[in-house]
Design an enzyme around this catalytic site. Structure first.
Site, PDB file in Angstrom:
ATOM      1  N   ASP A 155       0.830  -1.199   0.000  1.00 12.18           N
ATOM      2  CA  ASP A 155       0.000   0.000   0.000  1.00 12.18           C
ATOM      3  C   ASP A 155       0.870   1.257   0.000  1.00 12.18           C
ATOM      4  O   ASP A 155       2.083   1.208   0.243  1.00 12.18           O
ATOM      5  CB  ASP A 155      -0.901  -0.036   1.251  1.00 12.18           C
ATOM      6  CG  ASP A 155      -2.139   0.842   1.134  1.00 12.18           C
ATOM      7  OD1 ASP A 155      -2.247   1.588   0.150  1.00 12.18           O
ATOM      8  OD2 ASP A 155      -2.992   0.772   2.041  1.00 12.18           O
ATOM      9  N   ASP A 201     -10.728   2.474  -2.958  1.00 12.61           N
ATOM     10  CA  ASP A 201     -11.225   2.311  -1.595  1.00 12.61           C
ATOM     11  C   ASP A 201     -12.744   2.391  -1.556  1.00 12.61           C
ATOM     12  O   ASP A 201     -13.332   2.230  -0.495  1.00 12.61           O
ATOM     13  CB  ASP A 201     -10.625   3.374  -0.675  1.00 12.61           C
ATOM     14  CG  ASP A 201      -9.246   2.956  -0.188  1.00 12.61           C
ATOM     15  OD1 ASP A 201      -8.857   1.799  -0.429  1.00 12.61           O
ATOM     16  OD2 ASP A 201      -8.549   3.789   0.428  1.00 12.61           O
TER      17      ASP A 201
HETATM   18  C1  DGJ Z   1      -5.764   2.170   1.947  1.00 16.62           C
HETATM   19  C2  DGJ Z   1      -6.152   0.917   1.214  1.00 16.62           C
HETATM   20  O1  DGJ Z   1      -6.639   1.222  -0.056  1.00 16.62           O
HETATM   21  C3  DGJ Z   1      -7.164   0.162   2.062  1.00 16.62           C
HETATM   22  O2  DGJ Z   1      -7.621  -0.950   1.358  1.00 16.62           O
HETATM   23  C4  DGJ Z   1      -6.505  -0.212   3.354  1.00 16.62           C
HETATM   24  O3  DGJ Z   1      -5.459  -1.102   3.110  1.00 16.62           O
HETATM   25  C5  DGJ Z   1      -6.009   1.029   4.063  1.00 16.62           C
HETATM   26  N1  DGJ Z   1      -5.173   1.823   3.214  1.00 16.62           N
HETATM   27  C6  DGJ Z   1      -5.252   0.668   5.304  1.00 16.62           C
HETATM   28  O4  DGJ Z   1      -4.650   1.730   5.881  1.00 16.62           O
END
Ligand code: DGJ
Length: 730
Positions: A476, A546
């Protein structure tokens, strides 16, 4: 050989199965662009010049020829062509003018990698040939190598550019596009993918007029604002009709695409690293390599362009062993419990998931350091034993005992101000001395232009993976770059840091994915903020957004599908009402929306009703049966979700033996008209059995009249059809 050098006319003809790309050494060793489009059998095409006032001529005697009206292959700044240049330099005397003319070329079979950068590669038996053309600006000793690789069977041409300082003095590169193409005599519309966090990759199609459109990112990442892709489509082009040129940049940092229509309605297309805050010091004897641009031309509409990209990205871009194969069904802990979990609660989630047919448990954010919210511990990559008393290895072993694989989240490029790492190495972040620096999500970005930081990163992540129990990693990155400066580079190289960051990132990804080839890596940047071919070179899938709402995802995934194969678009079934938009949707709609991607779950399955659990079991059974085809099939868009009415797409197996059609009714109307869904990609002359309708149709009926789909009277409904060719057991 897919590349012909015609000595008589001094032209280069690059041929794929259906495409021609032709250039010519013209007059005083200019490199002129003659043609890109449907395959031709001639090697020369006439250029047209007319005397015009107010344009540049090489000599006063000849008022007809002008470098400005000649389509150029790699236009320089300030020398006769006053349009947007592909490159710009500053020489040791402070001049910005350059003029590269042809000096030599070299043709060979196969393709070389790009030093330090991801790129497509040739398979052992591929018909792939490469042409390198060298332009030289002899006054300042600058050589520019234009490299073209022809993937004959893929209908793909890739390009990149390398600058070599053959002179004695240092040159500064201020702009270095990967590609520039001049196209004459067409009327086009521009297709591009735009958005923001949680609203990624929205399809946009706009007319071109005289002037310049720029699509860019200066955010340090390829960004959810503008994906590094655009296409020029003929005004009348549709999914299955018309001329379309697609350009996709294999790069994950700042980028710029320029689409210029000049005073004579010629179109110039430029794509490459963004010149914003870019200044590269090229010392005597040094080279600078630009990223690769992948070009796809289709004379059969936008859908075919997309399928050309899908195939080459799956088969000849991504190095992972998972690139072209089905993926496990996973459950991710993020929307299930966010930071609030213990080993016991995770094992309960794993047990329940296993019963439903889910195959891999991913532990997302919150497992390390003292992290219980987003404001600490990034950089402290050791397990929080208050939550996980047996550490990662122990937890992974317990998950394996339940019969599931185990996956883990990292955000390796970041550091929290409240972390042991930051306290020990405050200068390891990107920063400008004397400026406090902006935080985003309470974090700073590590300075990956530094080799010591890259080595630390590889070691920190590698140490956890060495236990051998982690089958999947989600990589990430939750903020974009600001105050981009490095403590280790001198003042005259601070303009290199954005690009050096990306090079450092690629180095880390290369080392970790090579050291752990059996781990399935997934990219992520707060959703799809770094969804690009550069990341796909290392990681076969990327978290698309997200926003996990099924209906929002239809538009997002539709946008990605213009360039990226379905199998790399990571997509999860989540709870209803949805956490981002509060929408209520049926389990079936959520499942089928998520199956049109790398499929998984993101909710607490322990709290679901028995009825929903049964639905999930059924979806997993269907997905397991379909996933081979979903991973390898050809993708066709049938209806766009953009009008919020309906969406539909289908996937057809290689050889057209099977197909799956997904139909989504978004907003319903009372007493609405009947819908026939015209299919694509199947054989007109074959008969197909449609399992769900228990009926046989000829391919021609399905493509010309269409498949009768339900007239749902409620919003957000879904219908899926499995087609099998009659002669093959359907
Ligand atoms: C952003 C990601 O896109 C989410 O799926 C998740 O992993 C969060 N970060 C966690 O902080």
């Amino acid at each position: 050989m897919a590349i012909i050098y015609d000595k008589g006319v001094r032209s280069f003809h690059l041929k794929t199965k259906n495409t021609s790309y032709i250039m010519k050494i013209y007059r005083e060793e200019y490199l002129a662009h003659l043609y890109y489009g449907k395959r031709l059998e001639v090697n020369d095409i006439g250029l047209r010049f007319e005397e015009r006032a107010h344009i540049m001529n090489d000599t006063p005697e000849d008022r007809v020829f002008s470098p400005e009206t000649m389509p150029q292959e790699y236009p320089a700044f300030g020398a006769g062509d006053l349009k947007e240049p592909a490159y710009r330099i500053r020489d040791a005397r402070g001049n910005y003018i350059s003029d590269g003319r042809y000096v030599s070329h070299y043709i060979y079979h196969g393709k070389k990698g790009l030093e330090g950068l991801p790129s497509t590669f040739a398979g052992e038996k591929d018909a792939v040939d490469t042409l390198e053309i060298i332009l030289e600006d002899s006054l300042i000793g600058l050589a520019i190598v234009l490299t073209y690789t022809v993937f004959e069977d893929y209908d793909i041409i890739t390009r990149n550019t390398k600058f070599m300082n053959m002179g004695k003095e240092t040159i500064r590169i201020l702009k270095a596009a990967s590609v520039s193409v001049d196209i004459t005599g067409h009327e086009f519309e521009l297709i591009h993918l735009t958005g923001s966090w949680a609203r990624e990759c929205r399809f946009n199609r706009v007319p071109l007029n005289t002037g310049r459109i720029e699509l860019d990112s200066a955010r340090g990442v390829s960004s959810s604002q503008h994906n590094p892709f655009f296409a020029l489509a003929g005004k009348n082009a549709t999914e299955d009709y018309g001329d379309v040129y697609g350009f996709s940049l294999v790069y994950s940092g700042n980028h710029l695409s320029q689409i210029e229509v000049d005073q004579y309605e010629q179109v110039r297309l430029i794509m490459g690293i963004s010149p914003v805050n870019f200044e590269w010091k090229l010392e005597s004897g040094a080279c600078f390599q630009t990223p690769e641009c992948v070009m796809a031309y289709s004379s059969e509409g936008i859908g075919k362009m997309s399928r050309l990209f899908h195939r080459v990205f799956r088969e000849r871009l991504c190095k992972s062993k998972f690139a072209n194969s089905p993926r496990p069904i996973l459950i991710n802990s993020w929307e299930a419990c966010y930071f609030d979990f213990t080993q016991d609660s995770l094992l309960e989630l794993a047990r329940e998931s296993r019963k439903l047919g889910i195959e891999l448990l991913v532990l997302d954010d919150g497992w390390f350091g003292r992290r219980n919210s987003a404001d600490s511990s990034l950089g402290d990559w050791y397990p929080n034993t208050d939550k996980l008393p047996e550490g990662i290895t122990g937890l992974a072993e317990r998950v394996n005992e339940i019969g599931m694989q185990f996956g883990l989240w990292f955000e390796p490029e970041m550091v929290s101000p409240n972390s042991d790492l930051f306290r020990a190495h405050p200068d390891w972040r990107l920063h400008v001395p004397g400026r406090p620096g902006h935080q985003s999500r309470g974090q700073f970005v590590l300075d990956l232009s530094r080799q010591d930081v890259c080595d630390w990163l590889v070691d920190a992540v590698g140490r956890i993976l060495e236990c051998g129990k982690v089958s999947y990693v989600k990589w990430d990155m939750n903020r974009q770059l600001s105050e981009v400066g490095s403590a280790v580079f001198p003042a005259d190289q601070q303009g290199e840091i954005y690009h050096r960051y990306v090079l450092g990132l690629y180095q880390c990804m290369e080392r970790l994915t090579a050291a752990f080839p059996d781990v399935l890596f997934e990219g992520c940047e707060g959703g799809g903020g770094r969804f690009d071919p550069g990341i796909l070179h290392y990681m076969p899938q990327i978290w698309a957004s997200d926003d996990t709402d099924a209906i929002e995802r239809l538009s997002i995934q539709y946008g990605y599908s213009f360039v990226y194969p379905w199998s790399c678009i990571s997509s999860h079934y989540s709870v209803s009402p949805n956490h981002q938009v509060g929408r209520v949707t049926s389990p079936e709609t959520r499942a089928y929306a998520a199956m049109t991607g790398a499929f998984g779950y993101e909710l607490d399955v322990c709290t679901l009703s028995e009825e929903e659990k049964e639905e999930i079991k059924n979806s997993n059974r269907i997905y397991r049966e379909d996933r081979e085809l979903l991973a390898k099939g050809d993708f066709y868009r049938l209806l766009s979700p953009e009008g919020h009415e309906k969406a539909a797409w289908m996937i057809v197996s290689p050889g057209k033996k099977e197909a799956i059609v997904y139909y989504f009714r978004i907003l319903a109307h009372a007493n609405q008209p009947f819908t026939w869904l015209k299919l694509q990609g199947i054989e007109d002359t074959e008969e197909y059995y449609v399992k769900e309708l228990r009926r046989t149709y000829t391919g021609a009926e399905l493509t010309c009249i269409g498949l009768p789909v339900s007239n749902f009277s409620k919003d957000f409904q879904t219908e899926v059809f499995h087609l099998v060719r009659r002669d093959l057991g359907g």
